[in-house]
Each structure stands twice: as C-alpha cells, then as structure tokens.
Design a protein around this motif. Structure first.
Motif, PDB file in Angstrom:
ATOM      1  N   ALA A 182      45.014  32.999  41.604  1.00  0.00           N
ATOM      2  CA  ALA A 182      44.183  32.173  40.736  1.00  0.00           C
ATOM      3  C   ALA A 182      43.088  32.998  40.062  1.00  0.00           C
ATOM      4  O   ALA A 182      42.846  32.876  38.856  1.00  0.00           O
ATOM      5  N   ARG A 183      42.420  33.850  40.819  1.00  0.00           N
ATOM      6  CA  ARG A 183      41.347  34.672  40.259  1.00  0.00           C
ATOM      7  C   ARG A 183      41.893  35.706  39.276  1.00  0.00           C
ATOM      8  O   ARG A 183      41.260  36.009  38.253  1.00  0.00           O
ATOM      9  N   PHE A 184      43.069  36.241  39.574  1.00  0.00           N
ATOM     10  CA  PHE A 184      43.693  37.195  38.663  1.00  0.00           C
ATOM     11  C   PHE A 184      44.014  36.522  37.330  1.00  0.00           C
ATOM     12  O   PHE A 184      43.740  37.067  36.252  1.00  0.00           O
ATOM     13  N   ASN A 185      44.598  35.315  37.389  1.00  0.00           N
ATOM     14  CA  ASN A 185      44.941  34.591  36.168  1.00  0.00           C
ATOM     15  C   ASN A 185      43.697  34.194  35.386  1.00  0.00           C
ATOM     16  O   ASN A 185      43.702  34.188  34.143  1.00  0.00           O
ATOM     17  N   SER A 208      35.189  27.190  35.416  1.00  0.00           N
ATOM     18  CA  SER A 208      35.799  28.145  36.339  1.00  0.00           C
ATOM     19  C   SER A 208      35.464  29.589  35.986  1.00  0.00           C
ATOM     20  O   SER A 208      35.522  30.474  36.848  1.00  0.00           O
ATOM     21  N   ARG A 209      35.087  29.836  34.751  1.00  0.00           N
ATOM     22  CA  ARG A 209      34.776  31.206  34.327  1.00  0.00           C
ATOM     23  C   ARG A 209      33.541  31.761  35.023  1.00  0.00           C
ATOM     24  O   ARG A 209      33.262  32.947  34.942  1.00  0.00           O
ATOM     25  N   ILE A 210      32.811  30.891  35.724  1.00  0.00           N
ATOM     26  CA  ILE A 210      31.688  31.357  36.534  1.00  0.00           C
ATOM     27  C   ILE A 210      32.182  32.244  37.676  1.00  0.00           C
ATOM     28  O   ILE A 210      31.418  32.984  38.295  1.00  0.00           O
ATOM     29  N   LEU A 211      33.496  32.187  37.962  1.00  0.00           N
ATOM     30  CA  LEU A 211      34.099  32.993  39.029  1.00  0.00           C
ATOM     31  C   LEU A 211      34.582  34.351  38.528  1.00  0.00           C
ATOM     32  O   LEU A 211      35.096  35.145  39.320  1.00  0.00           O
ATOM     33  N   ASN A 212      34.441  34.605  37.223  1.00  0.00           N
ATOM     34  CA  ASN A 212      34.910  35.872  36.644  1.00  0.00           C
ATOM     35  C   ASN A 212      33.783  36.896  36.698  1.00  0.00           C
ATOM     36  O   ASN A 212      32.824  36.818  35.927  1.00  0.00           O
ATOM     37  N   PRO A 213      33.861  37.887  37.578  1.00  0.00           N
ATOM     38  CA  PRO A 213      32.770  38.862  37.715  1.00  0.00           C
ATOM     39  C   PRO A 213      32.573  39.710  36.461  1.00  0.00           C
ATOM     40  O   PRO A 213      31.461  40.153  36.181  1.00  0.00           O
ATOM     41  N   VAL A 214      33.648  39.932  35.698  1.00  0.00           N
ATOM     42  CA  VAL A 214      33.532  40.712  34.462  1.00  0.00           C
ATOM     43  C   VAL A 214      32.663  39.960  33.457  1.00  0.00           C
ATOM     44  O   VAL A 214      31.780  40.529  32.813  1.00  0.00           O
ATOM     45  N   TYR A 232      45.290  28.460  38.680  1.00  0.00           N
ATOM     46  CA  TYR A 232      43.903  28.798  38.349  1.00  0.00           C
ATOM     47  C   TYR A 232      42.945  28.133  39.334  1.00  0.00           C
ATOM     48  O   TYR A 232      43.257  27.093  39.923  1.00  0.00           O
ATOM     49  N   PRO A 233      41.760  28.719  39.488  1.00  0.00           N
ATOM     50  CA  PRO A 233      40.729  28.057  40.292  1.00  0.00           C
ATOM     51  C   PRO A 233      40.013  27.027  39.430  1.00  0.00           C
ATOM     52  O   PRO A 233      39.863  27.209  38.221  1.00  0.00           O
ATOM     53  N   VAL A 234      39.573  25.926  40.028  1.00  0.00           N
ATOM     54  CA  VAL A 234      38.760  24.946  39.311  1.00  0.00           C
ATOM     55  C   VAL A 234      37.521  24.635  40.135  1.00  0.00           C
ATOM     56  O   VAL A 234      37.603  24.448  41.350  1.00  0.00           O
TER      57      VAL A 234
END
Length: 266
Positions: free
Chosen positions: A149-152, A182-188, A88-90
């Motif tokens: 990481a972004r997919f997960n 890290s959810r700031i990286l989730n475009p959805v 995962y990304p952090v």
C-alpha cells in the motif's frame, strides 16, 4: 429542510426493486439495504441535511453516489491477487468502525492519536476496505499489505495548489481520487514540503479528499488554519479530524488552536 422531508427525498433517489429502505425515527437514521446480500448503508439524516444546507443539491448527489457505489462493492466478492498494484492506505479517524456490518475485522494500524490507517483495494470508481478474512484467504500478511500500500501510494502525484493569507502560505492537495489525505503517509511529499516551508509546518487532513500543509509565519496563521480545517471537516465527504498537526522531526503532533493564540500541544 427537516428529517421527514430529507427521508422522502432520499427514498425517491435511492429506491429500487432490489433495495429495502427503513427509517429509524428515534435515531433519525435511514437504512438502505440490498435485498440479495442483506448488506447496506446507514445514513444519519442530520448529517445529510447539513450537507444539503452547505452544498444544496450537490450535497445530496454526493450522498446518493456514495450509497450506490458502496452497495455495488458489497455485491461483489473481491480478490487481492492480481490487484497488488491497486492496494492503497486510507486515513480514517480513530472513531471509524474497525469491523464491517457483518462482523469482519478490518485491517488497520494506529497512526496518530487522531487517526488510523486502513487499507483498500481500488475499484476505479470506488474501493473496498480490506478485512482480515480477505487478507488471510489470499495468503497475505499485514506487513506485506502495508508495504504494498505504501509503495503504491508513492506512485500517486502530489502537486499542491498554493494560497497566501495574512503572510501565511497554505498548500492544498486535492485530486479527489480517494487518497488525498493518505498522502500524509508519503515521506517524500512531507520532506519536500518541509524544504519549502520557512516557518512552522502544520499539516491537516480534515476529510478524505483534501490534505493541507501550512507554512505558519505568525499567530494569525494558526487562527486561519483552525477555521479552515474545521470548515473542511464539517463539509467533507468522509470527515477525519478537525485537529491539525505540527510536523517536526518527522513526527505529527495533534494541536488545539485557540483564537489569537499560538496553540499548545494536546
């Protein structure tokens, strides 16, 4: 509580036959090392005292847990193969170290003027940040690690709790799974929040275990967000940034918030 008192309290909680604890009086720091791996954690005592003053024994419990888990990770050699779905990304601040204590370069990429993206392999109760040496041993490439990481990350839930203050709505993501910020990286997630917001959208990641989205309707909303972000930042387990971001046209811009005034871009 002063540094000497906190030192004694931490030594009592952390001392084992497999650990070496040293105190740097000049820098007011306590170093806890595993005598077998010679790797360890350095604690800034003023920071620990601040946590204690804000959360009492719970603050010390959190520090002890962090040290115990970190030392466990250092005892084990991790592999990425077979754990692709646990990467995962952090999000971390730009002041976060980019190399390990033994000189290995951590894998990271720039995110905003205030934040960077690091990568971790999840170990259930903790995680290990991925360094270049580990990545190369596994025959992986930076782009592949980033994509995995972004997919997960997109598989993690992102329901937000809501609070309304002075006509402004604040949404909080707080799963305490190590990846809230890290959810700031989730475009959805960002797109869904953009659709819910009717005013100006601001986002904040004051520490690892919280993500705040604000629907700003008036100038008071900026003041509230600024105070809220600073409070979370001061009390967070792993602080990231006290500056919120304006989210516009799929871009994050750090902002300074001046009391009773709409903020200007940094």
């Amino acid at each position: 509580m002063d540094s000497i008192q906190m030192k004694k309290r931490l030594e009592k909680r952390l001392k084992t036959s497999d650990r070496r604890i040293t105190f740097n009086k000049k820098e007011d720091k306590l170093r806890i090392e595993d005598i077998h791996t010679e790797k360890g954690i350095t604690l800034s005592l003023p920071g620990v005292i601040s946590r204690y003053e804000n959360n009492q024994d719970k603050g010390i419990d959190e520090v002890v847990y962090y040290v115990d888990e970190a030392l466990k990770v250092m005892q084990n050699t991790q592999q990425l193969k077979g754990k692709e779905d646990a990467i995962y990304p952090v999000i971390r601040s730009t002041s976060f170290p980019t190399e390990t204590g033994d000189g290995k370069q951590l894998l990271y990429k720039d995110h905003t003027a205030e934040t960077r993206i690091f990568y971790a392999v999840d170990l259930d109760q903790s995680y290990r940040l991925i360094d270049h040496a580990l990545m190369e041993e596994e025959g992986l490439h930076e782009r592949i690690v980033d994509e995995m990481a972004r997919f997960n990350l997109r598989s993690l839930p992102f329901e937000a709790k809501k609070d309304v203050v002075a006509g402004n709505t604040f949404f909080f993501v707080n799963y305490n799974d190590g990846y809230d910020a890290s959810r700031i990286l989730n475009p959805v997630f960002l797109d869904q929040m953009r659709q819910r917001v009717t005013g100006e959208m601001a986002v904040a990641v004051p520490h690892q275990d919280v993500l705040i989205v604000a629907d700003i309707q008036n100038n008071q909303g900026y003041d509230i967000l600024g105070q809220m972000t600073m409070n979370f930042f001061s009390n967070g387990y792993i602080p990231i940034t006290s500056l919120p971001f304006i989210y516009e046209d799929e871009q994050l811009e750090p902002i300074f918030i001046l009391a009773k005034n709409k903020p200007k871009n940094e």
